[in-house]
Each structure stands twice: as C-alpha cells, then as structure tokens.
Design a protein around this motif. Structure first.
Motif, PDB file in Angstrom:
ATOM      1  N   LEU A  16       3.627  -4.611  -7.268  1.00  0.00           N
ATOM      2  CA  LEU A  16       2.971  -3.380  -6.831  1.00  0.00           C
ATOM      3  C   LEU A  16       2.315  -3.556  -5.463  1.00  0.00           C
ATOM      4  N   GLU A  17       1.604  -4.658  -5.302  1.00  0.00           N
ATOM      5  CA  GLU A  17       0.954  -4.930  -4.010  1.00  0.00           C
ATOM      6  C   GLU A  17       1.984  -5.051  -2.897  1.00  0.00           C
ATOM      7  N   VAL A  18       3.070  -5.730  -3.201  1.00  0.00           N
ATOM      8  CA  VAL A  18       4.121  -5.924  -2.200  1.00  0.00           C
ATOM      9  C   VAL A  18       4.725  -4.583  -1.792  1.00  0.00           C
ATOM     10  N   CYS A  19       4.973  -3.715  -2.771  1.00  0.00           N
ATOM     11  CA  CYS A  19       5.558  -2.404  -2.476  1.00  0.00           C
ATOM     12  C   CYS A  19       4.627  -1.573  -1.604  1.00  0.00           C
ATOM     13  N   LEU A  20       3.335  -1.641  -1.872  1.00  0.00           N
ATOM     14  CA  LEU A  20       2.372  -0.912  -1.062  1.00  0.00           C
ATOM     15  C   LEU A  20       2.305  -1.480   0.355  1.00  0.00           C
ATOM     16  N   ARG A  21       2.285  -2.797   0.448  1.00  0.00           N
ATOM     17  CA  ARG A  21       2.151  -3.440   1.747  1.00  0.00           C
ATOM     18  C   ARG A  21       3.358  -3.178   2.645  1.00  0.00           C
ATOM     19  N   TYR A  22       4.560  -3.129   2.047  1.00  0.00           N
ATOM     20  CA  TYR A  22       5.770  -2.953   2.846  1.00  0.00           C
ATOM     21  C   TYR A  22       6.209  -1.496   2.940  1.00  0.00           C
ATOM     22  N   GLY A  23       5.392  -0.582   2.412  1.00  0.00           N
ATOM     23  CA  GLY A  23       5.718   0.831   2.540  1.00  0.00           C
ATOM     24  C   GLY A  23       6.975   1.240   1.812  1.00  0.00           C
ATOM     25  N   CYS A  24       7.140   0.760   0.589  1.00  0.00           N
ATOM     26  CA  CYS A  24       8.382   1.003  -0.147  1.00  0.00           C
ATOM     27  C   CYS A  24       8.530   2.444  -0.649  1.00  0.00           C
ATOM     28  N   GLY A  25       7.424   3.161  -0.807  1.00  0.00           N
ATOM     29  CA  GLY A  25       7.538   4.556  -1.213  1.00  0.00           C
ATOM     30  C   GLY A  25       7.243   4.785  -2.682  1.00  0.00           C
ATOM     31  N   VAL A  26       7.089   6.069  -3.020  1.00  0.00           N
ATOM     32  CA  VAL A  26       6.666   6.438  -4.380  1.00  0.00           C
ATOM     33  C   VAL A  26       7.716   6.089  -5.427  1.00  0.00           C
ATOM     34  N   GLU A  27       9.008   6.069  -5.040  1.00  0.00           N
ATOM     35  CA  GLU A  27      10.049   5.774  -6.030  1.00  0.00           C
ATOM     36  C   GLU A  27       9.851   4.389  -6.638  1.00  0.00           C
ATOM     37  N   TYR A  28       9.514   3.424  -5.811  1.00  0.00           N
ATOM     38  CA  TYR A  28       9.301   2.054  -6.291  1.00  0.00           C
ATOM     39  C   TYR A  28       8.071   1.987  -7.196  1.00  0.00           C
ATOM     40  N   ILE A  29       6.996   2.634  -6.780  1.00  0.00           N
ATOM     41  CA  ILE A  29       5.761   2.611  -7.568  1.00  0.00           C
ATOM     42  C   ILE A  29       5.988   3.272  -8.924  1.00  0.00           C
ATOM     43  N   GLN A  53       1.452   3.738   2.931  1.00  0.00           N
ATOM     44  CA  GLN A  53       1.736   5.056   2.395  1.00  0.00           C
ATOM     45  C   GLN A  53       0.646   5.510   1.445  1.00  0.00           C
ATOM     46  N   ASN A  54       0.055   6.640   1.755  1.00  0.00           N
ATOM     47  CA  ASN A  54      -1.028   7.178   0.938  1.00  0.00           C
ATOM     48  C   ASN A  54      -0.512   7.761  -0.366  1.00  0.00           C
ATOM     49  N   GLU A  55       0.674   8.393  -0.334  1.00  0.00           N
ATOM     50  CA  GLU A  55       1.218   9.042  -1.520  1.00  0.00           C
ATOM     51  C   GLU A  55       1.457   8.033  -2.648  1.00  0.00           C
ATOM     52  N   ALA A  56       2.033   6.883  -2.302  1.00  0.00           N
ATOM     53  CA  ALA A  56       2.277   5.853  -3.304  1.00  0.00           C
ATOM     54  C   ALA A  56       0.973   5.288  -3.840  1.00  0.00           C
ATOM     55  N   LEU A  57       0.008   5.119  -2.971  1.00  0.00           N
ATOM     56  CA  LEU A  57      -1.295   4.601  -3.392  1.00  0.00           C
ATOM     57  C   LEU A  57      -1.986   5.575  -4.344  1.00  0.00           C
ATOM     58  N   LEU A  58      -1.904   6.857  -4.038  1.00  0.00           N
ATOM     59  CA  LEU A  58      -2.497   7.875  -4.904  1.00  0.00           C
ATOM     60  C   LEU A  58      -1.828   7.881  -6.278  1.00  0.00           C
ATOM     61  N   LEU A  59      -0.519   7.669  -6.302  1.00  0.00           N
ATOM     62  CA  LEU A  59       0.208   7.613  -7.564  1.00  0.00           C
ATOM     63  C   LEU A  59      -0.284   6.453  -8.425  1.00  0.00           C
ATOM     64  N   LEU A  60      -0.514   5.316  -7.805  1.00  0.00           N
ATOM     65  CA  LEU A  60      -1.011   4.152  -8.529  1.00  0.00           C
ATOM     66  C   LEU A  60      -2.434   4.378  -9.036  1.00  0.00           C
ATOM     67  N   LEU A  61      -3.279   4.942  -8.204  1.00  0.00           N
ATOM     68  CA  LEU A  61      -4.659   5.211  -8.612  1.00  0.00           C
ATOM     69  C   LEU A  61      -4.704   6.219  -9.755  1.00  0.00           C
ATOM     70  N   LYS A  62      -3.814   7.209  -9.722  1.00  0.00           N
ATOM     71  CA  LYS A  62      -3.741   8.183 -10.806  1.00  0.00           C
ATOM     72  C   LYS A  62      -3.333   7.504 -12.111  1.00  0.00           C
ATOM     73  N   ALA A  63      -2.374   6.570 -12.027  1.00  0.00           N
ATOM     74  CA  ALA A  63      -1.913   5.863 -13.227  1.00  0.00           C
ATOM     75  C   ALA A  63      -3.035   5.026 -13.839  1.00  0.00           C
ATOM     76  N   ARG A  64      -3.987   4.609 -13.012  1.00  0.00           N
ATOM     77  CA  ARG A  64      -5.107   3.802 -13.527  1.00  0.00           C
ATOM     78  C   ARG A  64      -6.052   4.618 -14.403  1.00  0.00           C
ATOM     79  N   VAL A  65      -6.170   5.883 -14.131  1.00  0.00           N
ATOM     80  CA  VAL A  65      -7.111   6.716 -14.891  1.00  0.00           C
ATOM     81  C   VAL A  65      -6.423   7.558 -15.957  1.00  0.00           C
TER      82      VAL A  65
END
Length: 319
Positions: free
Chosen positions: A224-237, A260-272
């Motif tokens: 997950l960290e790697v995907c965020l760092r390399y800008g892999c996009g929401v599909e990967y997350i 990418q903010n969109e992918a990060l938001l998706l991950l944060l949403k999954a946390r809650v």
C-alpha cells in the motif's frame, strides 16, 4: 614507440582472453555440437531432424558450444523463440532445466525473450516454473517486471511461487530483497500483472512471507505504501483492499512525495469503514481454495452463478 608497444601488448592480451573463452573440446566433438547449434540458430528444422536421426549427434544434444559463453542447443532455441526446434530437442531427450554459466534455465531465457509458445512448451515438458535456485532472479520476477501478463499467467498456472523474492545471502538482506513480483508490477505500472498475482494468492501486505527477513529490515514498506509513493492510482489501492490488505498497517506520511490524493482518500475511508460480512466471507473462501487455478476451483463449487462471479471479483459488493 613505447605507446605503440603498449597498444600491441593490449591487443595480444585481449586475443588471449578470447581464446580462453572458446570451448575446449576435441575437434570432432566441437564440430558436431556446433552443427546442432547452427541448425537451431538458423531455425532449420529439416536439418536438425536429419542430425538428430544420427546417434552421434543425439549423444551430444546437451553439450555446450559457441564462442564466448558456450550454450546448449535447447538454450539457443529458447533464447531465439524457435519453437519447433525446441520441441524436437525435447522429443530427443534434451535436458529441460540445463543451466548456463549464469545459472539461467532455458525457461528463464524464453521468459526474458517473451517467447510465450516456448515458455508453454518447456513448462509442459516439466521445466521448473521457478527457474534455478542458483539464479538471483526468477521467471516470475522477470515477467512481472516486463509486464508480460500471458507469460506470467502460464508460470502461475504451472505452480510458480507467487511471492518469490530475489535470492541473496541472509547477510545481504535489505528492503530491496523483499520486493517480490507484486511490488515490482506496481512500481512498473503493470496493472494486469498486479491483479493476476493477487488472484493467485500474492501477499497483499508485504509481498513477502519470510518473517525472519522482514524482522531484519528496520522499516519494511507495505505494498500500500509503495503504491501511494509511486502514484499507482486508485485501481491498485482498491484491489489491495478487496484482496485483504491490512489498511491500518502502513504508517502514512502525508508529504509532497505522496502523489495522488484520490488513492489516499480511498485508503483513509477504508480505515473507518469496516469490511462487509460478504467481503470477509469472500476472502475466507478464496484463502481456503487451492493455491493456483482458483477460478477453476470456484467454478466447481455448487453455488449460484452470481456468487461464483463475486468470488472471482467479477461483480461489486452484493446487496
């Protein structure tokens, strides 16, 4: 004059070095081996058939020949993608997992050359889908890096290790050595390979199952960290979330390198938002299925078609 002598000496030394690299076979043996390799190199199936009909050539089918780095005829066929020559050699007893000086098997060479038909032929002949234990790399790592999803599919179908990692001594272990195929396919942006690896049971957290090695690394990075760092996009997350990645595991550092903010938001949403019972059931069922060919195993289940599709991730969350 001195400079000219030095140049002459250098040329002599180079000539000696190249002469040492030539195979040290008897003249007759050398000619027979070279004839086999030459027929394969030129993809001359008729000539190769004629040669292999003779016992003296069949006895040398696994012999190495050639300038510099001597190789077997099978290795040559795999490297060049000459399928019919490769099949003829296998039919006449060529050793399927013979190693070259780099500890690479013919299968590894065929994967590197993206020769799908040769890859399939070698796997059907019993080639080890994981390559050689003495080679740092592997066919799966190579296919994941190159984004060759069809080759990767065949390797996994024949039982290749999905979480394979570079083979290095324990003392040389570092963050790089736990970067398996899932990590590599994300970094290189090969979404189809990334998805295929997850379908075949790749670890969605560290892409590494060696707990001792992970313990030696100060700050191992999750996929997950790697995907965020390399800008892999929401599909990967989304795929990592769907396949059971621990969304609370990564320590997120929000800075300008997080692309990418969109992918990060998706991950944060999954946390809650906890996973639904259906999603957890899918993860549990897939985990209990055979390691490879999960789709075939799912098709054999006596359940409604819509549930089979859900287990294959072909449909969204069921209502």
């Amino acid at each position: 004059m001195a400079l000219g002598q030095a140049v002459d000496m250098s040329l002599m030394d180079i000539s000696k070095i190249f002469s040492l690299l030539q195979p040290k076979e008897e003249d007759e043996d050398g000619e027979l081996c070279q004839a086999l390799n030459k027929a394969v190199s030129s993809d001359d199936v008729a000539l190769l058939t004629e040669l292999l009909a003779q016992e003296e050539y069949r006895r040398r089918i696994n012999a190495r020949s050639g300038w510099g780095v001597p190789v077997t005829p099978l290795r040559t066929a795999a490297a060049l993608g000459h399928l019919r020559c490769l099949e003829l050699l296998l039919e006449h007893g060529a050793e399927v997992d013979v190693l070259d000086v780099k500890a690479q098997t013919p299968l590894f060479t065929a994967v590197s050359g993206k020769h799908l038909d040769c890859v399939v032929a070698l796997l059907k002949a019993g080639a080890d889908p994981n390559g050689s234990q003495y080679n740092n790399c592997s066919p799966v790592l190579t296919a994941a890096r190159e984004g060759d999803v069809e080759v990767l599919r065949e390797l996994l179908r024949f039982g290749a290790e999905v979480d394979v990692r570079p083979k290095v001594p324990d003392w040389a272990s570092n963050a790089t050595t736990c970067r398996g195929p899932l990590y590599i396919s994300a970094v290189y942006g090969h979404l189809d390979c990334f998805k295929l690896l997850l379908f075949h049971g790749a670890n969605p957290d560290y892409n590494c199952t060696d707990e001792k090695m992970l313990a030696r690394i100060k700050q191992p990075k999750t996929v997950l960290e790697v995907c965020l760092r390399y800008g892999c996009g929401v599909e990967y997350i989304q795929l990592l979330i769907d396949f059971g990645a621990d969304v609370c595991l990564p320590t997120l550092i929000i800075d300008k390198t997080t692309k990418q903010n969109e992918a990060l938001l998706l991950l944060l949403k999954a946390r809650v938002c906890p996973r639904t019972l259906m999603s957890q059931a899918r993860l549990a069922i897939r985990k209990g299925l055979p390691f490879a060919n999960k789709d075939s195993a799912i098709d054999s289940l006596n359940i409604p078609l819509i549930l089979r599709s859900y287990l294959k991730h072909h449909t969204a969350e069921l209502g």
